[in-house]
Design a protein around this motif. Structure first.
Motif, PDB file in Angstrom:
ATOM      1  N   LYS A  31      21.965  69.641  54.512  1.00 46.86           N
ATOM      2  CA  LYS A  31      22.597  69.497  53.196  1.00 46.86           C
ATOM      3  C   LYS A  31      23.526  68.279  53.158  1.00 46.86           C
ATOM      4  CE  LYS A  31      22.436  74.419  52.093  1.00 46.86           C
ATOM      5  NZ  LYS A  31      21.710  74.836  53.307  1.00 46.86           N
ATOM      6  N   ASP A  54      25.528  64.802  52.088  1.00 50.91           N
ATOM      7  CA  ASP A  54      26.217  64.422  50.855  1.00 50.91           C
ATOM      8  C   ASP A  54      25.517  63.262  50.165  1.00 50.91           C
ATOM      9  OD1 ASP A  54      28.774  66.128  50.981  1.00 50.91           O
ATOM     10  OD2 ASP A  54      28.687  65.223  52.960  1.00 50.91           O
ATOM     11  N   THR A  62      21.467  65.835  45.094  1.00 50.39           N
ATOM     12  CA  THR A  62      21.978  65.026  46.200  1.00 50.39           C
ATOM     13  C   THR A  62      21.835  63.542  45.869  1.00 50.39           C
ATOM     14  OG1 THR A  62      21.207  66.703  47.780  1.00 50.39           O
ATOM     15  CG2 THR A  62      21.809  64.541  48.668  1.00 50.39           C
ATOM     16  N   ALA A  92      29.787  68.820  47.870  1.00 56.39           N
ATOM     17  CA  ALA A  92      28.738  69.836  47.839  1.00 56.39           C
ATOM     18  C   ALA A  92      28.891  70.800  49.004  1.00 56.39           C
ATOM     19  CB  ALA A  92      27.366  69.165  47.881  1.00 56.39           C
ATOM     20  N   VAL A  93      29.225  70.256  50.175  1.00 53.88           N
ATOM     21  CA  VAL A  93      29.433  71.081  51.359  1.00 53.88           C
ATOM     22  C   VAL A  93      30.794  70.720  51.945  1.00 53.88           C
ATOM     23  CG1 VAL A  93      28.582  71.693  53.649  1.00 53.88           C
ATOM     24  CG2 VAL A  93      26.962  71.198  51.816  1.00 53.88           C
ATOM     25  N   GLU A 101      30.715  73.759  58.589  1.00 48.73           N
ATOM     26  CA  GLU A 101      30.063  73.355  57.351  1.00 48.73           C
ATOM     27  C   GLU A 101      30.025  74.578  56.436  1.00 48.73           C
ATOM     28  OE1 GLU A 101      26.215  71.802  58.191  1.00 48.73           O
ATOM     29  OE2 GLU A 101      26.981  69.946  59.069  1.00 48.73           O
ATOM     30  N   ASP A 139      29.088  75.850  52.636  1.00 47.25           N
ATOM     31  CA  ASP A 139      28.423  75.627  51.354  1.00 47.25           C
ATOM     32  C   ASP A 139      28.864  76.740  50.412  1.00 47.25           C
ATOM     33  OD1 ASP A 139      26.739  75.380  49.180  1.00 47.25           O
ATOM     34  OD2 ASP A 139      24.950  74.948  50.380  1.00 47.25           O
ATOM     35  N   ARG A 140      29.872  76.435  49.584  1.00 49.50           N
ATOM     36  CA  ARG A 140      30.431  77.478  48.727  1.00 49.50           C
ATOM     37  C   ARG A 140      29.483  77.875  47.604  1.00 49.50           C
ATOM     38  NH1 ARG A 140      36.338  74.746  48.182  1.00 49.50           N
ATOM     39  NH2 ARG A 140      35.008  72.909  48.221  1.00 49.50           N
ATOM     40  N   GLU A 141      28.664  76.934  47.138  1.00 51.23           N
ATOM     41  CA  GLU A 141      27.739  77.243  46.050  1.00 51.23           C
ATOM     42  C   GLU A 141      26.687  78.256  46.488  1.00 51.23           C
ATOM     43  OE1 GLU A 141      24.488  74.959  43.210  1.00 51.23           O
ATOM     44  OE2 GLU A 141      26.083  73.818  44.180  1.00 51.23           O
ATOM     45  N   ASN A 142      26.173  78.090  47.709  1.00 53.31           N
ATOM     46  CA  ASN A 142      25.143  78.988  48.223  1.00 53.31           C
ATOM     47  C   ASN A 142      25.696  80.060  49.152  1.00 53.31           C
ATOM     48  OD1 ASN A 142      22.818  77.713  46.984  1.00 53.31           O
ATOM     49  ND2 ASN A 142      23.216  75.996  48.358  1.00 53.31           N
TER      50      ASN A 142
END
Length: 237
Positions: free
Chosen positions: A52, A54, A80, A135-136, A143, A145-148
């Motif tokens: 993932k 940036d 991305t 994004a991450v 690492e 990833d708050r969105e996922n």
């Protein structure tokens, strides 16, 4: 690095010419950016999915899968940022890249310092569009990833996906936003356990369980307890 740039941003260099990739990695590294290298189109898509990044520096003419197809798939997955690298300088090629969704276009041969400058500009721009949040979230070996709702840790070059509860995830994400700062129990309680009438000792219990999960992956002493004050993220190097 200016404060407006994401700290420790990860740039995926998709380039089959090793010498070019190494030069770009060296220049990006001097600017505080992390890098990963894909040698063909299929590897680029695999690393994009697992790491993932940036931003992606994407060569057009690559083995197995060309840059146009890689760009198309990346755009299918999300937003991305992508900067195309190519020896083709025809306007039709530039228009093709921009039409598919490239954020910028650099023609070979190029000045590596100029590429770094363009990377920094695109990273700043994409960060502003996302409201200032990368994004991450990256802090040391972590690492997040708050969105996922996915957290991982990199130890000895291996990526370990963490199996966390919702509360453990919130606590880790909160600590990782300012890994060097000590967060009080009251702060963590209000930010990560707002529901019910949880006690401060509940924070200790959740962080103790989180620490054990991290130790099982080889990350020792994190989160770090500051006696009488609170916790900070002792990010692994």
């Amino acid at each position: 690095m200016p404060a407006t740039e994401p700290l420790n941003a990860l740039v995926l260099i998709a380039e089959d010419e090793t010498e070019i990739a190494e030069i770009l990695a060296a220049y990006l590294g001097r600017s505080g950016l992390r890098t990963a290298h894909a040698r063909d189109g299929r590897e680029a898509l695999a690393l994009h999915l697992s790491l993932k990044p940036d931003l992606v520096l994407l060569d057009v003419l690559m083995p197995r899968l060309d840059g146009w197809k890689v760009l198309s798939e990346i755009r299918h997955r999300g937003q991305t940022p992508v900067i195309m690298l190519t020896a083709m300088d025809q306007d039709i090629d530039k228009l093709t890249g921009l039409r598919i969704g490239a954020d910028d276009y650099v023609v070979k041969p190029f000045n590596p310092a100029e590429v770094v400058a363009r990377v920094q500009v695109v990273l700043r721009r994409s960060r502003l569009v996302r409201g200032g949040a990368p994004a991450v979230l990256r802090a040391g070996a972590f690492e997040i990833d708050r969105e996922n709702h996915e957290a991982a840790v990199i130890v000895d070059g291996r990526r370990h996906l963490l199996n966390l509860t919702a509360t453990e995830f919130r606590l880790l994400a909160c600590l990782a936003q300012a890994p060097r700062r000590v967060h009080s129990r009251e702060e963590l309680l209000a930010s990560c356990l707002p529901e019910g009438d949880a006690q401060e000792r509940t924070v200790d219990s959740h962080l103790s369980k989180l620490r054990r999960k991290l130790e099982a992956c080889g990350v020792m002493g994190s989160p770090h307890s500051i006696r009488g004050v609170g916790y900070r993220l002792a990010a692994a190097e």
